[in-house]
Design an enzyme around this catalytic site. Sequence first.
Site, mmCIF file in Angstrom:
data_model
loop_
_atom_site.group_PDB
_atom_site.id
_atom_site.type_symbol
_atom_site.label_atom_id
_atom_site.label_comp_id
_atom_site.label_asym_id
_atom_site.label_seq_id
_atom_site.Cartn_x
_atom_site.Cartn_y
_atom_site.Cartn_z
ATOM 1 N N ARG A 257 6.596 2.283 40.012
ATOM 2 C CA ARG A 257 7.665 2.011 39.044
ATOM 3 C C ARG A 257 8.295 3.341 38.654
ATOM 4 O O ARG A 257 7.616 4.256 38.231
ATOM 5 C CB ARG A 257 7.133 1.263 37.822
ATOM 6 C CG ARG A 257 5.997 1.938 37.078
ATOM 7 C CD ARG A 257 5.704 1.245 35.753
ATOM 8 N NE ARG A 257 4.461 1.708 35.156
ATOM 9 C CZ ARG A 257 4.310 2.820 34.438
ATOM 10 N NH1 ARG A 257 5.361 3.600 34.227
ATOM 11 N NH2 ARG A 257 3.139 3.159 33.941
ATOM 12 N N HIS A 261 6.340 2.168 31.600
ATOM 13 C CA HIS A 261 5.599 0.907 31.701
ATOM 14 C C HIS A 261 6.396 -0.220 31.040
ATOM 15 O O HIS A 261 6.589 -1.285 31.623
ATOM 16 C CB HIS A 261 4.233 1.051 31.040
ATOM 17 C CG HIS A 261 3.456 -0.211 30.980
ATOM 18 N ND1 HIS A 261 2.912 -0.811 32.093
ATOM 19 C CD2 HIS A 261 3.126 -1.015 29.935
ATOM 20 C CE1 HIS A 261 2.289 -1.934 31.745
ATOM 21 N NE2 HIS A 261 2.410 -2.067 30.439
ATOM 22 N N TYR A 271 1.984 11.466 31.610
ATOM 23 C CA TYR A 271 0.851 11.223 32.501
ATOM 24 C C TYR A 271 1.225 11.247 33.990
ATOM 25 O O TYR A 271 0.354 11.084 34.834
ATOM 26 C CB TYR A 271 0.174 9.891 32.158
ATOM 27 C CG TYR A 271 1.094 8.683 32.136
ATOM 28 C CD1 TYR A 271 1.408 7.983 33.296
ATOM 29 C CD2 TYR A 271 1.660 8.241 30.937
ATOM 30 C CE1 TYR A 271 2.255 6.884 33.272
ATOM 31 C CE2 TYR A 271 2.505 7.139 30.903
ATOM 32 C CZ TYR A 271 2.798 6.468 32.080
ATOM 33 O OH TYR A 271 3.645 5.372 32.056
#
Length: 358
Positions: A257, A261, A271
């Site tokens: 992706r 999120h 991250y």
Amino acid sequence: MSLVMETKPVPYLQILDADGNVVNQEAMPKLSDEQLRELMRRMVFTRVWDQRAVKLTRQGRLGFYAPVAGQEASMIGSEFATKKEDFILPAYRDVPQAVWHGWPMYQAFLFSRGHQHGGEIPEDVNILPPQIIIGAQYVQNAGVAMAFKLKKERRVAITYTGDGGTSQGDFYEGINFAGAFHLPAVFIVQNNQFAISVPVRLQTAAETLAQKAIAAGIPGIQVDGMDVLAVYAATHEAVERAREGDGPTLIESLTFRYGPHTMSGDDPTRYRTKDLEEEWEKKDPLVRFRKFLEKKGLWSEADEEGVIEEAKNAVADALKKADEYPKMTVTGLIDSMFAQLPDDLIRQRAEWAAREEK
């Protein structure tokens, strides 16, 4: 006695490389030129729709939204392998599959806003509303497939989860039940590398997620999820196996992706490294398939611009319809809960009706 862990390999399928070249001619699915063009149309349409939905969320005009850019091949290719009578049980990111399966886009927007009508699925559309609870749809998928088997219907139930969903108990229960009863079900794991911020390597010691199928006694396959032809081919085989009574399949689709999120405050730069993002951007499913089609003379810049305009207009029309739809009321919500209301809800409805009248 020594205990040595042995890993049973699972098949891996790729048909197109990152430059749109065919690297596995034997696995090439039998699709017409029009079907190939339709796959591209749907992916371009979905990318534009996603870009617009992200902006609408930032403007406060949508509610919950999980971006899908990067996962178009995984989503579009798998849904394209189903029939309209098959049942799709989507997770919350899997809105494109549901819409391409027949769910009106304006209802998807209402669902994002928490409006009850978003979840009132038309009778001729075979989906459930997108599942928010991680992995719950895997158990439900087994249940729908069991119904098809008991009724002797040649229909298939297909569901999705992310890599994080494979760490949930419902994931194992769903594939185990489907395997034990030899159900017409397909389970797809869209491994986009991160469960929110947690990388796959910290979730499991398994070498692949596809090999989790072994414990359930069902076939498992890993596919290049940035390759729409590979996803279609693997899903088509799994769907037809299920339809013919040969049981369920677990498919791990390796994808990525590009966005966060969800639009609810996630920051992927905390991250994910820039190098990792650039590595996956080189595998963009739209770029790869565009190159393949251009080499065959099946896609042009004019085709792309036409789809972009079509998508913009469709999103605008769906948003307008969602904006004009009657606002939710408490009494309306109560009315939608049961075919025949129990006494306690009848009393509550009367109380709220009096308040709404005032």
